[in-house]
Write a protein that holds these residues in place. Structure first.
Motif, short mmCIF file in Angstrom:
data_model
loop_
_atom_site.label_atom_id
_atom_site.label_comp_id
_atom_site.label_asym_id
_atom_site.label_seq_id
_atom_site.Cartn_x
_atom_site.Cartn_y
_atom_site.Cartn_z
N ALA A 29 10.37 -44.00 21.60
CA ALA A 29 11.06 -42.81 22.09
C ALA A 29 10.42 -42.27 23.37
CB ALA A 29 11.05 -41.72 21.01
N GLY A 30 9.29 -42.85 23.77
CA GLY A 30 8.61 -42.41 24.99
C GLY A 30 7.92 -41.06 24.84
N LEU A 31 7.50 -40.75 23.62
CA LEU A 31 6.87 -39.46 23.36
C LEU A 31 5.37 -39.61 23.16
CD1 LEU A 31 9.49 -38.08 20.82
CD2 LEU A 31 9.19 -37.36 23.20
N SER A 32 4.63 -38.65 23.64
CA SER A 32 3.18 -38.64 23.44
C SER A 32 2.85 -38.05 22.07
CB SER A 32 2.50 -37.79 24.52
OG SER A 32 2.84 -36.42 24.35
N GLN A 33 1.65 -38.33 21.62
CA GLN A 33 1.19 -37.71 20.37
C GLN A 33 1.22 -36.19 20.51
OE1 GLN A 33 -2.63 -39.64 20.05
NE2 GLN A 33 -1.87 -40.98 18.41
N GLU A 34 0.82 -35.69 21.65
CA GLU A 34 0.79 -34.25 21.88
C GLU A 34 2.19 -33.65 21.75
OE1 GLU A 34 -0.85 -30.61 22.37
OE2 GLU A 34 -2.02 -32.46 22.36
N ALA A 35 3.18 -34.31 22.34
CA ALA A 35 4.56 -33.79 22.30
C ALA A 35 5.10 -33.77 20.87
CB ALA A 35 5.46 -34.63 23.20
N VAL A 36 4.86 -34.84 20.13
CA VAL A 36 5.35 -34.90 18.74
C VAL A 36 4.64 -33.87 17.88
CG1 VAL A 36 5.53 -36.34 16.66
CG2 VAL A 36 6.10 -37.30 18.91
N ALA A 37 3.33 -33.79 18.02
CA ALA A 37 2.56 -32.84 17.23
C ALA A 37 3.01 -31.40 17.50
CB ALA A 37 1.07 -33.00 17.51
N LEU A 38 3.16 -31.07 18.76
CA LEU A 38 3.57 -29.72 19.13
C LEU A 38 4.95 -29.39 18.54
CD1 LEU A 38 2.92 -27.17 20.81
CD2 LEU A 38 4.11 -28.27 22.71
N ALA A 39 5.89 -30.31 18.69
CA ALA A 39 7.24 -30.08 18.19
C ALA A 39 7.29 -30.04 16.66
CB ALA A 39 8.18 -31.16 18.71
N PRO A 45 -4.82 -33.86 16.57
CA PRO A 45 -5.74 -34.67 15.76
C PRO A 45 -5.17 -35.03 14.38
CG PRO A 45 -6.94 -32.92 16.85
CD PRO A 45 -5.47 -32.63 17.07
N THR A 46 -4.34 -34.17 13.84
CA THR A 46 -3.71 -34.48 12.55
C THR A 46 -2.78 -35.67 12.70
OG1 THR A 46 -3.84 -32.17 11.84
CG2 THR A 46 -2.21 -33.57 10.71
N LEU A 47 -1.97 -35.68 13.76
CA LEU A 47 -1.07 -36.81 14.00
C LEU A 47 -1.88 -38.08 14.26
CD1 LEU A 47 1.77 -37.93 14.26
CD2 LEU A 47 1.74 -37.25 16.68
N VAL A 48 -2.94 -37.97 15.00
CA VAL A 48 -3.81 -39.12 15.27
C VAL A 48 -4.31 -39.71 13.95
CG1 VAL A 48 -6.03 -39.85 16.24
CG2 VAL A 48 -4.50 -38.37 17.57
N ARG A 49 -4.78 -38.85 13.04
CA ARG A 49 -5.29 -39.33 11.74
C ARG A 49 -4.19 -39.95 10.89
NH1 ARG A 49 -8.20 -34.57 12.31
NH2 ARG A 49 -6.85 -33.46 10.88
N ILE A 50 -2.98 -39.39 10.95
CA ILE A 50 -1.86 -39.96 10.19
C ILE A 50 -1.51 -41.34 10.75
CG2 ILE A 50 0.60 -39.72 9.67
CD1 ILE A 50 0.09 -36.63 9.65
N GLU A 51 -1.38 -41.45 12.05
CA GLU A 51 -1.04 -42.74 12.66
C GLU A 51 -2.12 -43.79 12.40
OE1 GLU A 51 -0.03 -42.47 16.80
OE2 GLU A 51 1.84 -41.39 16.39
N ALA A 52 -3.37 -43.37 12.31
CA ALA A 52 -4.49 -44.30 12.09
C ALA A 52 -4.77 -44.53 10.62
CB ALA A 52 -5.73 -43.77 12.79
N ALA A 53 -3.97 -43.96 9.74
CA ALA A 53 -4.13 -44.10 8.28
C ALA A 53 -5.44 -43.51 7.78
CB ALA A 53 -3.98 -45.56 7.85
#
Length: 80
Positions: A29-39, A45-53
Motif C-alpha cells: 500500500a506504500g504506507l510507512s509504519q508511522e502512518a499506519v500506527a498513527l491512523a 514501536p507497538t506496530l514494529v513489535r507486532i510486525e516482528a512477532a
C-alpha cells in the motif's frame, strides 16, 4: 503476580505469519509504519513489535490495522 508462560512454537509461528502479512500489505500500500500506527491509534514501536512477532496484538488493534490497510481482518490472520 505469576509470570505468563512463554508461548509455544506454534503460537510464535502464527504470530510471525500475522506480522509478515501486516508488513507485506502495508508495504504494498506504500504506507510507512508511522502512518499506519498513527491512523490505527497505536504507537509506532507497538506496530514494529507486532510486525516482528515480538508482541501479540490485541484483537482491537488488529481490527484497526485492517481498517487502515483497507482489508478484512481475515486477510491479516490468514495462513501463508
Amino acid at each position: 503476580m505469576p509470570l505468563s508462560p512463554l508461548p509455544d512454537d506454534s503460537v510464535v509461528a502464527r504470530r510471525r505469519e500475522i506480522g509478515e502479512n501486516i508488513r507485506d500489505i502495508r508495504r504494498t500500500a506504500g504506507l510507512s509504519q508511522e502512518a499506519v500506527a498513527l491512523a490505527a491509534g497505536i504507537e509506532r514501536p507497538t506496530l514494529v513489535r507486532i510486525e516482528a512477532a515480538q508482541a501479540s496484538a490485541r484483537i482491537d488493534t488488529l481490527i484497526r490495522i485492517a481498517a487502515v490497510l483497507d482489508v478484512e481482518l481475515s486477510v491479516l490472520v490468514r495462513k501463508r
